[in-house]
Design an enzyme around this catalytic site. Structure first.
Site, PDB file in Angstrom:
ATOM      1  N   ARG A 234       0.869  -1.179   0.000  1.00 37.94           N
ATOM      2  CA  ARG A 234       0.000   0.000   0.000  1.00 37.94           C
ATOM      3  C   ARG A 234       0.908   1.232   0.000  1.00 37.94           C
ATOM      4  O   ARG A 234       1.943   1.251   0.679  1.00 37.94           O
ATOM      5  CB  ARG A 234      -0.897   0.026   1.239  1.00 37.94           C
ATOM      6  CG  ARG A 234      -2.096  -0.900   1.164  1.00 37.94           C
ATOM      7  CD  ARG A 234      -3.132  -0.444   0.111  1.00 37.94           C
ATOM      8  NE  ARG A 234      -4.296  -1.294   0.071  1.00 37.94           N
ATOM      9  CZ  ARG A 234      -4.458  -2.339  -0.751  1.00 37.94           C
ATOM     10  NH1 ARG A 234      -3.497  -2.667  -1.601  1.00 37.94           N
ATOM     11  NH2 ARG A 234      -5.573  -3.040  -0.729  1.00 37.94           N
ATOM     12  N   GLU A 263      -3.370   7.780  -4.214  1.00 39.34           N
ATOM     13  CA  GLU A 263      -3.791   7.327  -5.555  1.00 39.34           C
ATOM     14  C   GLU A 263      -5.061   8.045  -5.976  1.00 39.34           C
ATOM     15  O   GLU A 263      -5.931   8.263  -5.139  1.00 39.34           O
ATOM     16  CB  GLU A 263      -4.033   5.812  -5.520  1.00 39.34           C
ATOM     17  CG  GLU A 263      -2.731   5.074  -5.380  1.00 39.34           C
ATOM     18  CD  GLU A 263      -2.891   3.556  -5.258  1.00 39.34           C
ATOM     19  OE1 GLU A 263      -3.968   3.035  -5.599  1.00 39.34           O
ATOM     20  OE2 GLU A 263      -1.938   2.921  -4.805  1.00 39.34           O
ATOM     21  N   HIS A 281      -1.004   0.487  -9.909  1.00 44.91           N
ATOM     22  CA  HIS A 281      -1.686  -0.451  -8.999  1.00 44.91           C
ATOM     23  C   HIS A 281      -2.298  -1.624  -9.784  1.00 44.91           C
ATOM     24  O   HIS A 281      -3.524  -1.841  -9.751  1.00 44.91           O
ATOM     25  CB  HIS A 281      -2.768   0.278  -8.171  1.00 44.91           C
ATOM     26  CG  HIS A 281      -3.060  -0.415  -6.861  1.00 44.91           C
ATOM     27  ND1 HIS A 281      -3.406   0.251  -5.709  1.00 44.91           N
ATOM     28  CD2 HIS A 281      -3.057  -1.733  -6.526  1.00 44.91           C
ATOM     29  CE1 HIS A 281      -3.611  -0.624  -4.726  1.00 44.91           C
ATOM     30  NE2 HIS A 281      -3.404  -1.831  -5.203  1.00 44.91           N
TER      31      HIS A 281
HETATM   32  C1  GLV Z   1      -5.025  -4.852  -4.087  1.00 45.22           C
HETATM   33  O1  GLV Z   1      -4.278  -3.981  -3.870  1.00 45.22           O
HETATM   34  C2  GLV Z   1      -5.506  -5.762  -3.091  1.00 45.22           C
HETATM   35  O2  GLV Z   1      -5.380  -5.500  -1.886  1.00 45.22           O
HETATM   36  O3  GLV Z   1      -6.048  -6.816  -3.478  1.00 45.22           O
END
Ligand code: GLV
Length: 323
Positions: A234, A263, A281
């Protein structure tokens, strides 16, 4: 009725439609909290995504039974508050581990070997022929990889690293069992010794108050000037301004990022740098994995709406309070 805050992939929507009435919210990246609150009114279930902040306002909706997040991470949901309101929360674990570990490894290799810089170099017309010192990077094979956060994804990265002849050390507040350490050929280390020893550091912790800005100036100063940082966890785990500074000043060699602090914004200083690989991402974004995540989230939601216990329930305490 189930609310889908954003579209998901098949077979998710079909499964949901077969089971219940389905309402898809208007197309918007970040729904205002007020819109989410209103959407929750009259809903028994919500299928949410990581950009949806699910807090008290939404969770207190009468009749809401389950919030099913289409992600393994669930830092966007206030789970204790959900529990207090008797709302089940689920995620999609165990499906995206290999896909995400593959992508972490792709970022690691791309950053270490300057792949994107090389691509820009060729496209920009700068390739004038082989040169002994052109675009020199750092070897992946034989290097030491430090994995920070040794859950399923971190372990998947360790397996890939072994195949590349890397030495693997890891840091996690909960040590793996000796059997797992032996099977994967890894050794546990404390965080700072890991940072000073590793040639590549790959981050796989969840976002919690304890991991916010786990990587900042002090951590970059501890890393080798030749080190590469990879983050597929993250964004807020890494202090982006401090990272941009460390990359610019060559305190570390390069970085590969899939996630960002705010983001979809990316720190403007990072955008100016050559020695960082930036992805939007997409670590779990394979056709198979995103479809499976959609399916599992739909099934979790349907089970919860029908009063059952969804397989990926994060707060089983809610079931006790119902008895
Ligand atoms: C994506 O970032 C997830 O947590 O699946």
């Amino acid at each position: 009725m189930v609310v889908l805050t954003h579209p998901i992939l098949e077979p998710g929507p079909t499964l949901l439609r077969e089971a219940t009435e389905l309402r898809l919210l208007p197309n918007q990246y970040r729904h205002p909290v007020e819109a989410l609150r209103k959407a929750a009114e009259g809903a028994q279930g919500m299928v949410t995504q990581l950009m949806d902040p699910i807090g008290e306002e939404v969770l207190r909706a009468p009749g809401l039974k389950i919030v099913s997040n289409v992600a393994v991470g669930y830092d966007n949901i206030d789970v204790p508050t959900a529990t207090r309101h008797g709302v089940m929360v689920t995620n999609t674990p165990g499906i995206l581990d290999d896909t995400t570990a593959d992508f972490a490894f792709a970022l690691l290799m791309a950053a270490g070997r300057r792949l994107l810089e090389a691509d820009r170099f060729v496209r920009g017309g700068a390739f004038a022929g082989w040169a002994i010192d052109m675009l020199l990077g750092h070897d992946v094979s034989g290097a030491t990889l430090g994995i920070v956060g040794f859950g399923r994804i971190g372990r998947g990265v360790a397996r890939r690293a072994r195949a590349f002849g890397m030495r693997v050390i890891y840091y996690d507040e909960f040590p793996a069992t000796p059997e797992v350490e032996q099977e994967l050929g890894v050794t546990r280390s404390e965080l700072y010794p890991l940072l000073s020893e590793a040639d590549f550091v790959s981050v796989h912790v969840p976002l919690t108050p304890a991991t916010r800005h786990l990587f900042s100036s002090k951590e970059f100063a501890t890393m080798k000037p030749s080190a590469v940082l990879v983050n597929t966890s993250r964004g807020p785990v890494v202090d982006e301004a401090a990272l941009a500074h460390a990359l610019k000043e060559r305190e570390i060699f390069a970085a590969g990022l899939d996630v960002y602090e705010n983001e979809p914004q990316v720190h403007p200083e990072l955008l100016k740098l050559e020695n960082v690989v930036l992805a939007p991402h997409i670590a779990s974004a394979s056709v198979k994995t995103r479809s499976r995540m959609s399916e599992v989230a739909a099934r979790n939601c349907i089970t919860g709406v029908r009063g059952g216990r969804p397989p990926n329930l994060l707060n089983p305490e809610v079931l006790d309070s119902r008895r």
